[in-house]
Design a protein around this motif. Structure first.
Motif, PDB file in Angstrom:
ATOM      1  N   VAL A 134       0.848  -1.205   0.000  1.00 22.83           N
ATOM      2  CA  VAL A 134       0.000   0.000   0.000  1.00 22.83           C
ATOM      3  C   VAL A 134       0.876   1.244   0.000  1.00 22.83           C
ATOM      4  O   VAL A 134       1.764   1.397   0.846  1.00 22.83           O
ATOM      5  N   MET A 135       0.646   2.129  -0.956  1.00 20.49           N
ATOM      6  CA  MET A 135       1.290   3.448  -1.021  1.00 20.49           C
ATOM      7  C   MET A 135       2.810   3.378  -0.903  1.00 20.49           C
ATOM      8  O   MET A 135       3.436   4.145  -0.183  1.00 20.49           O
ATOM      9  N   GLY A 136       3.405   2.416  -1.589  1.00 20.33           N
ATOM     10  CA  GLY A 136       4.857   2.297  -1.572  1.00 20.33           C
ATOM     11  C   GLY A 136       5.414   1.772  -0.266  1.00 20.33           C
ATOM     12  O   GLY A 136       6.630   1.831  -0.041  1.00 20.33           O
ATOM     13  N   GLY A 137       4.565   1.249   0.579  1.00 21.47           N
ATOM     14  CA  GLY A 137       4.993   0.736   1.878  1.00 21.47           C
ATOM     15  C   GLY A 137       4.447   1.591   3.005  1.00 21.47           C
ATOM     16  O   GLY A 137       4.995   2.651   3.315  1.00 21.47           O
ATOM     17  N   LEU A 138       3.357   1.141   3.608  1.00 24.69           N
ATOM     18  CA  LEU A 138       2.703   1.882   4.687  1.00 24.69           C
ATOM     19  C   LEU A 138       3.105   1.288   6.031  1.00 24.69           C
ATOM     20  O   LEU A 138       3.027   0.079   6.234  1.00 24.69           O
ATOM     21  N   THR A 139       3.516   2.148   6.957  1.00 25.68           N
ATOM     22  CA  THR A 139       3.855   1.735   8.318  1.00 25.68           C
ATOM     23  C   THR A 139       2.961   2.463   9.299  1.00 25.68           C
ATOM     24  O   THR A 139       2.843   3.692   9.248  1.00 25.68           O
ATOM     25  N   ILE A 140       2.336   1.714  10.185  1.00 26.28           N
ATOM     26  CA  ILE A 140       1.462   2.291  11.197  1.00 26.28           C
ATOM     27  C   ILE A 140       2.011   1.921  12.565  1.00 26.28           C
ATOM     28  O   ILE A 140       2.066   0.744  12.933  1.00 26.28           O
ATOM     29  N   ASP A 141       2.441   2.921  13.314  1.00 22.26           N
ATOM     30  CA  ASP A 141       2.954   2.714  14.663  1.00 22.26           C
ATOM     31  C   ASP A 141       1.860   3.030  15.672  1.00 22.26           C
ATOM     32  O   ASP A 141       1.301   4.134  15.674  1.00 22.26           O
ATOM     33  N   PHE A 142       1.586   2.077  16.547  1.00 23.30           N
ATOM     34  CA  PHE A 142       0.603   2.248  17.624  1.00 23.30           C
ATOM     35  C   PHE A 142       1.350   2.442  18.931  1.00 23.30           C
ATOM     36  O   PHE A 142       2.260   1.677  19.266  1.00 23.30           O
ATOM     37  N   ILE A 143       0.971   3.490  19.688  1.00 22.32           N
ATOM     38  CA  ILE A 143       1.596   3.804  20.974  1.00 22.32           C
ATOM     39  C   ILE A 143       0.497   3.964  22.012  1.00 22.32           C
ATOM     40  O   ILE A 143      -0.492   4.674  21.763  1.00 22.32           O
ATOM     41  N   THR A 144       0.644   3.328  23.148  1.00 22.95           N
ATOM     42  CA  THR A 144      -0.358   3.465  24.199  1.00 22.95           C
ATOM     43  C   THR A 144      -0.300   4.857  24.822  1.00 22.95           C
ATOM     44  O   THR A 144       0.727   5.534  24.787  1.00 22.95           O
ATOM     45  N   GLY A 145      -1.422   5.272  25.406  1.00 24.24           N
ATOM     46  CA  GLY A 145      -1.485   6.560  26.094  1.00 24.24           C
ATOM     47  C   GLY A 145      -2.207   7.616  25.292  1.00 24.24           C
ATOM     48  O   GLY A 145      -2.708   7.371  24.189  1.00 24.24           O
ATOM     49  N   GLU A 146      -2.251   8.814  25.854  1.00 25.13           N
ATOM     50  CA  GLU A 146      -2.931   9.931  25.206  1.00 25.13           C
ATOM     51  C   GLU A 146      -2.056  10.540  24.130  1.00 25.13           C
ATOM     52  O   GLU A 146      -0.849  10.732  24.321  1.00 25.13           O
ATOM     53  N   VAL A 147      -2.661  10.848  23.009  1.00 25.92           N
ATOM     54  CA  VAL A 147      -1.907  11.394  21.882  1.00 25.92           C
ATOM     55  C   VAL A 147      -1.397  12.792  22.215  1.00 25.92           C
ATOM     56  O   VAL A 147      -2.139  13.630  22.729  1.00 25.92           O
ATOM     57  N   PRO A 148      -0.114  13.099  21.939  1.00 31.98           N
ATOM     58  CA  PRO A 148       0.381  14.470  22.104  1.00 31.98           C
ATOM     59  C   PRO A 148      -0.373  15.425  21.173  1.00 31.98           C
ATOM     60  O   PRO A 148      -0.580  15.122  19.993  1.00 31.98           O
ATOM     61  N   ALA A 149      -0.781  16.555  21.711  1.00 34.64           N
ATOM     62  CA  ALA A 149      -1.630  17.477  20.950  1.00 34.64           C
ATOM     63  C   ALA A 149      -0.944  17.980  19.685  1.00 34.64           C
ATOM     64  O   ALA A 149      -1.586  18.133  18.641  1.00 34.64           O
ATOM     65  N   ASP A 150       0.369  18.247  19.755  1.00 35.57           N
ATOM     66  CA  ASP A 150       1.046  18.780  18.572  1.00 35.57           C
ATOM     67  C   ASP A 150       1.082  17.757  17.440  1.00 35.57           C
ATOM     68  O   ASP A 150       0.942  18.102  16.269  1.00 35.57           O
ATOM     69  N   LEU A 151       1.248  16.474  17.781  1.00 33.54           N
ATOM     70  CA  LEU A 151       1.246  15.436  16.743  1.00 33.54           C
ATOM     71  C   LEU A 151      -0.145  15.243  16.151  1.00 33.54           C
ATOM     72  O   LEU A 151      -0.305  15.019  14.947  1.00 33.54           O
ATOM     73  N   LEU A 152      -1.160  15.332  17.016  1.00 36.08           N
ATOM     74  CA  LEU A 152      -2.529  15.157  16.536  1.00 36.08           C
ATOM     75  C   LEU A 152      -2.932  16.269  15.564  1.00 36.08           C
ATOM     76  O   LEU A 152      -3.559  16.017  14.529  1.00 36.08           O
ATOM     77  N   LEU A 153      -2.578  17.505  15.878  1.00 34.44           N
ATOM     78  CA  LEU A 153      -3.022  18.642  15.074  1.00 34.44           C
ATOM     79  C   LEU A 153      -2.168  18.869  13.831  1.00 34.44           C
ATOM     80  O   LEU A 153      -2.589  19.564  12.906  1.00 34.44           O
ATOM     81  N   ALA A 154      -0.958  18.315  13.813  1.00 36.33           N
ATOM     82  CA  ALA A 154      -0.076  18.503  12.657  1.00 36.33           C
ATOM     83  C   ALA A 154      -0.707  17.895  11.407  1.00 36.33           C
ATOM     84  O   ALA A 154      -1.409  16.894  11.461  1.00 36.33           O
ATOM     85  N   GLY A 155      -0.455  18.555  10.273  1.00 31.09           N
ATOM     86  CA  GLY A 155      -0.978  18.054   9.003  1.00 31.09           C
ATOM     87  C   GLY A 155      -1.539  19.182   8.162  1.00 31.09           C
ATOM     88  O   GLY A 155      -1.401  20.370   8.486  1.00 31.09           O
ATOM     89  N   THR A 156      -2.182  18.823   7.066  1.00 31.34           N
ATOM     90  CA  THR A 156      -2.776  19.802   6.156  1.00 31.34           C
ATOM     91  C   THR A 156      -4.272  19.910   6.423  1.00 31.34           C
ATOM     92  O   THR A 156      -4.975  18.900   6.467  1.00 31.34           O
ATOM     93  N   TRP A 157      -4.740  21.130   6.604  1.00 32.77           N
ATOM     94  CA  TRP A 157      -6.151  21.415   6.863  1.00 32.77           C
ATOM     95  C   TRP A 157      -6.737  22.069   5.622  1.00 32.77           C
ATOM     96  O   TRP A 157      -6.258  23.111   5.176  1.00 32.77           O
ATOM     97  N   GLU A 158      -7.779  21.480   5.057  1.00 31.41           N
ATOM     98  CA  GLU A 158      -8.362  21.982   3.813  1.00 31.41           C
ATOM     99  C   GLU A 158      -9.810  22.406   4.038  1.00 31.41           C
ATOM    100  O   GLU A 158     -10.538  21.786   4.809  1.00 31.41           O
ATOM    101  N   GLY A 159     -10.208  23.471   3.363  1.00 31.19           N
ATOM    102  CA  GLY A 159     -11.576  23.952   3.501  1.00 31.19           C
ATOM    103  C   GLY A 159     -11.787  25.235   2.714  1.00 31.19           C
ATOM    104  O   GLY A 159     -11.233  25.415   1.630  1.00 31.19           O
ATOM    105  N   TYR A 160     -12.587  26.129   3.280  1.00 34.94           N
ATOM    106  CA  TYR A 160     -12.843  27.421   2.647  1.00 34.94           C
ATOM    107  C   TYR A 160     -12.644  28.518   3.680  1.00 34.94           C
ATOM    108  O   TYR A 160     -12.610  28.266   4.895  1.00 34.94           O
TER     109      TYR A 160
END
Length: 276
Positions: A134-160
């Motif tokens: 998948v997609m040239g090799g997809l890796t999914i890392d699972f980590i226990t605990g609450e997600v760090p807010a900066d990692l959760l919010l990082a990314g591209t936000w699209e809209g108007y």
């Protein structure tokens, strides 16, 4: 008779002591259960795409292997039927292979995947799913605990965007986007490039968690104008979002422009475009 009785009692005592010294061998039952945490996914096209509220379930098989299941709203269904377990110093390792079902809508396909896990406790574990097809090799890392807010919010936000000032209100622009990147100090850098409104940059936006929602604030300067008449103006940014990042508003306020210009990024399409 008395001597035989004493001898028998001594043998029984020695056997009992030997049995009491025996330790139970590690088994999958020691680590069976639900693991709560978050995932970070990466491939040839993106890195560290984060998803919160993920659950991996580990159960034991009769042959001593582990059955691992992971159903993700973002990545599909994973099944590792016979993962091999080993233990060293109280840390458990699982390794295995299986299948994942991935796709969008009705277009779902099955792919081979591999699985590894290092488990210290139900609250401290890391697991990895790899899908080479998948997609040239997809890796999914699972980590226990609450997600760090900066990692959760990082990314591209699209809209108007919805822009308003002293001279106009509800001026919509479709197909806008901004990018958030996690810094090393739990803050975010934000870049909002708009063909209509200019480029807004925030070096360090701070984040607060309020229940299941997040708020973030920052400031910077934006270059605005027409032709050669371009100037830099100070702005502030305020935003709020849910964990899924599908219900949000991110506002940029430029007080020195047009009596106070506010440009707000929202999800989806602008109302006028949606009605047409």
């Amino acid at each position: 008779m008395k001597f035989k009785t004493i001898l028998t009692m001594a043998v029984v005592a020695l056997c009992s002591a030997a049995c009491s010294d025996e330790k139970e061998l590690p088994s999958v039952a020691d680590i069976a259960g639900n693991y709560e945490g978050y995932t970070l996914a990466g491939c040839a096209y993106f890195q560290n795409t984060c998803a919160a509220d993920e659950t991996v379930t580990v159960t034991g098989n009769a042959d001593g292997t582990a059955n691992v299941t992971f159903t993700s709203g973002s990545w599909g269904e994973f099944s590792i039927p016979n993962a091999q377990m080993s233990e060293s110093g109280g840390t458990y390792t699982l390794m295995g292979s299986g299948q994942t079902k991935m796709g969008m809508g009705g277009n779902v396909s099955s792919y081979d995947c591999t699985y590894t896990a290092v488990i210290e406790s139900r609250e401290k574990a890391q697991m990895q799913f790899k899908v080479s097809g998948v997609m040239g090799g997809l890796t999914i890392d699972f980590i226990t605990g609450e997600v760090p807010a900066d990692l959760l919010l990082a990314g591209t936000w699209e809209g108007y965007t919805n822009a308003g000032c002293t001279y106009f209100q509800n001026r919509y622009t479709d197909d806008e986007s901004l990018k958030m990147t996690a810094n090393s100090d739990e803050t975010l850098s934000v870049v909002f490039e708009s063909a209509t409104w200019g480029t807004f940059k925030v070096d360090k936006a701070t984040i607060k968690k309020n229940g299941d929602n997040y708020t973030f604030t920052g400031e910077g300067t934006v270059s605005m104008g027409m032709g050669d008449n371009v100037k830099d103006y100070a702005f502030t940014m305020t935003g709020k979002s849910n964990a899924a990042k599908d219900d949000y508003s991110i506002a940029f306020n430029v007080p020195a422009v047009m009596g106070g210009l506010t440009i707000t990024l929202l999800p989806g399409k602008a109302p006028a475009a949606s009605e047409s």
